[in-house]
Design an enzyme around this catalytic site. Structure first.
Site, PDB file in Angstrom:
ATOM      1  N   PHE A   1       0.663  -0.909   0.066  1.00  9.08           N
ATOM      2  CA  PHE A   1       0.154   0.171   0.150  1.00  9.08           C
ATOM      3  C   PHE A   1       0.927   1.295  -0.122  1.00  9.08           C
ATOM      4  CE2 PHE A   1       0.568  -1.098   4.473  1.00  9.08           C
ATOM      5  CZ  PHE A   1       1.017  -0.001   4.972  1.00  9.08           C
TER       6      PHE A   1
ATOM      7  N   ILE B   1       1.415   6.763  13.306  1.00 11.21           N
ATOM      8  CA  ILE B   1       0.626   5.804  14.036  1.00 11.21           C
ATOM      9  C   ILE B   1       1.177   5.095  15.363  1.00 11.21           C
ATOM     10  CG2 ILE B   1      -0.756   5.534  12.017  1.00 11.21           C
ATOM     11  CD1 ILE B   1       0.713   2.770  11.687  1.00 11.21           C
TER      12      ILE B   1
ATOM     13  N   TYR C   1      -4.721   2.286  11.814  1.00 13.03           N
ATOM     14  CA  TYR C   1      -5.796   3.109  11.383  1.00 13.03           C
ATOM     15  C   TYR C   1      -7.120   2.634  11.575  1.00 13.03           C
ATOM     16  CZ  TYR C   1      -2.256   5.191   8.872  1.00 13.03           C
ATOM     17  OH  TYR C   1      -0.881   5.991   8.422  1.00 13.03           O
TER      18      TYR C   1
END
Length: 550
Positions: A271, A291, A317
């Site tokens: 990704f 994150i 996420y």
């Protein structure tokens, strides 16, 4: 995936099975067609003209079956069909026949398609079709899974697929969100694994079925691809892939790190990648800029280390995902290569590689003019610059802001012939913007060798005498005694002082330029000559300035 339904163990369609068995018994008593020799048929004749390539099981006594059939006489006339009506009529017939339907002593032909078979003793059947070589973890009760599936009946009829909805099916395992057979069939799966799961009806939707797509008492077949799995109690998983030798310092919260990464989902789908941008990702760690899972996963790393960081969604996420590449509830895997890191409080790290064996009486200090060789690289070994490319040592006056601050500091206190390694943090090098050939926020490694050193001059001085200057300075400088000193006489006088060892010019500069600058400083009215009134020593000028300030 459909919601779970109540399991059932009853055989409500047993009368249909009994009807067919009675028909078989009637044929078996000699009511069937003639034998090849023209005599009566003495037993049931079975012709299997289509057998599926995959046969999970064959019918045995005591099994529950679902099938379609057409019943005809020897002349082809149809007397009954399960295909055209939802339920068969239960009847007992033999030599008496069935009034208005089957005449006595009739030979009956049944064209049968078996749709389903199961037994109350059956369990979930699992076939592993593909298992990836790397299995970070297996599905357990209480895990949250994301998977794709194709759902069919036992005869191959499709009733549902996740692929048509453009997203995975996401749910907890062993928590009552799934039919019991799927809860069982998913256990032990690895991310990326493909399975075929066959579920008997009493572990699926039982005697009621589901809507119009799953009939009662239907066995279900699922072809499942597990995308990822995690547990709400999971923490960040770290795997060291490569650890450079001699790791002295490990990253801690508050450090600024530069690293490359490939980010993928658990099924291997990429990704994001810093390599595709040809630029490292630069950030503070442990400060909430990235994150939480990455904040945790980068701490404790060494410069040059390669590590795999697996992050559960509640530390990434979450259930909403982000953008169009990271779906909700996705486990993320980062393969990271740490290029360098530093802390804003870091100073220059100095390591002596070699030092002359003889006694070193003098070392470099601020103001000294030094010549040195150097190799400059990033911490990952990428070579940036070297003085050897120029065929001569680098020259600098320490403290004159001619080199980066960290190198200026690292060159102080050296002996001639000494070799050092200097680790210079970016705030003492080229900062967050970098320079030509130097990335932003880069830590630099220098290997330096001091070739020579000369005492420097005090700040603001271009020339100093080793002892007191001549008592009659202007007269000595005025070589032709005409009361004025042109540039030629001034240059000849200064050079004579240097050659006789009475004074010295600022080191590292072109002597002609330095002498020219000195003349310009003394030629107050810029008329091309110095008079006795214009000539002043800098020490006298400084003293006059002090008196003026007082």
């Amino acid at each position: 995936m459909f919601p779970a339904g109540p399991p059932s163990y009853s055989l409500l369609r047993l009368p249909v099975l009994q009807l067919l068995l009675l028909v078989v018994q009637a044929v078996g008593r000699g009511l069937g067609r003639a034998s090849p020799a023209g005599g009566p048929l003495e037993d049931v004749v079975i012709e299997r003209y289509h057998i599926p390539r995959a046969c999970p099981r064959e019918v045995q006594m005591g099994d529950f079956v679902r099938y379609h059939y057409n019943g005809t006489f020897e002349d082809g006339k149809k007397f009954d069909s399960r295909v055209n009506r939802p339920e068969a009529q239960a009847a007992h017939f033999a030599s008496l026949g069935v009034s208005g339907l089957i005449p006595p002593d009739a030979t009956l032909y049944f064209d049968v398609v078996l749709l389903d078979v199961w037994n109350k003793e059956d369990t979930v059947q699992v076939s592993i079709l593909l298992r990836p070589p790397h299995c970070p973890r297996m599905v357990q009760d209480g895990d949250f899974v994301r998977y794709h599936y194709n759902g069919t009946l036992l005869d191959g009829t499709s009733f549902d697929t996740s692929y048509s909805r453009g997203g995975t099916y996401d749910t907890y395992v062993g928590s009552g969100w799934l039919i019991k057979g799927m809860d069982q069939g998913l256990l032990g799966m690895c991310p990326g694994e493909r399975r075929k799961i066959i579920i008997p009806p009493f572990l699926a939707y039982g005697e009621k079925g589901y809507g119009t797509v799953i009939p009662p008492q239907a066995s279900l077949v699922f072809h499942v691809l597990l995308i990822d799995v995690h547990n709400p109690k999971d923490t960040v998983q770290l795997e060291t892939l490569e650890l450079p030798p001699g790791c002295v310092r490990r990253a801690v919260a508050g450090d600024f790190m530069r690293y490359h990464y490939n980010g993928s989902l658990m099924d291997g789908t990429l990704f994001d990648s810093s390599y595709s941008r040809n630029h490292t990702y630069n950030t503070y760690i442990g400060q909430g800029y990235i994150i939480p899972g990455m904040d945790q996963g980068l701490q404790g790393a060494c410069v040059g280390e390669r590590r795999r960081i697996t992050i559960p969604p509640h530390l990434a996420y979450g259930e909403n995902g982000t953008g169009d590449k990271i779906p909700g509830s996705a486990v993320l895997i980062f393969n990271v290569h740490v290029i360098d890191f530093h802390n804003p409080a870091d100073v220059v790290e100095i390591k002596t590689l070699s030092r002359p064996s003889e006694t070193c009486n003098e070392t470099t200090k601020l103001g000294d003019f030094v010549r040195y060789h150097y190799n400059c690289s990033l911490l990952d070994g990428t070579q940036l610059f070297t003085s050897h490319d120029y065929g001569a040592p680098q020259e600098a006056t320490l403290g004159a802001n001619k080199v980066i601050e960290g190198l200026d500091m690292g060159l102080q206190g050296m002996c001639v012939g000494e070799r050092r390694q200097l680790i210079v943090p970016p705030h003492l090098a080229h900062g967050e913007n970098g320079a030509r050939g130097v990335p932003g926020s880069a830590v630099l490694r220098f290997e330096v060798e001091l070739v020579s050193r000369e005492d420097g001059l005090p700040t603001g001085y271009l020339f100093v005498w080793h002892d007191d200057p001549p008592a009659n300075l202007f007269e000595d400088m005025d070589l032709n005694k005409d009361g004025e000193v042109p540039p030629e006489e001034f240059s000849t006088f200064i050079k004579a002082q240097v050659s006789e060892g009475k004074g010295r010019l600022m080191p590292g500069q072109d002597p002609e330029k330095t002498i020219g600058d000195m003349f310009q400083n003394q030629d107050r009215n810029q008329d091309g000559k110095i008079t006795v009134e214009e000539l002043k020593l800098k020490s006298d000028e400084d003293q006059e300035r002090v008196h003026e300030e007082l």
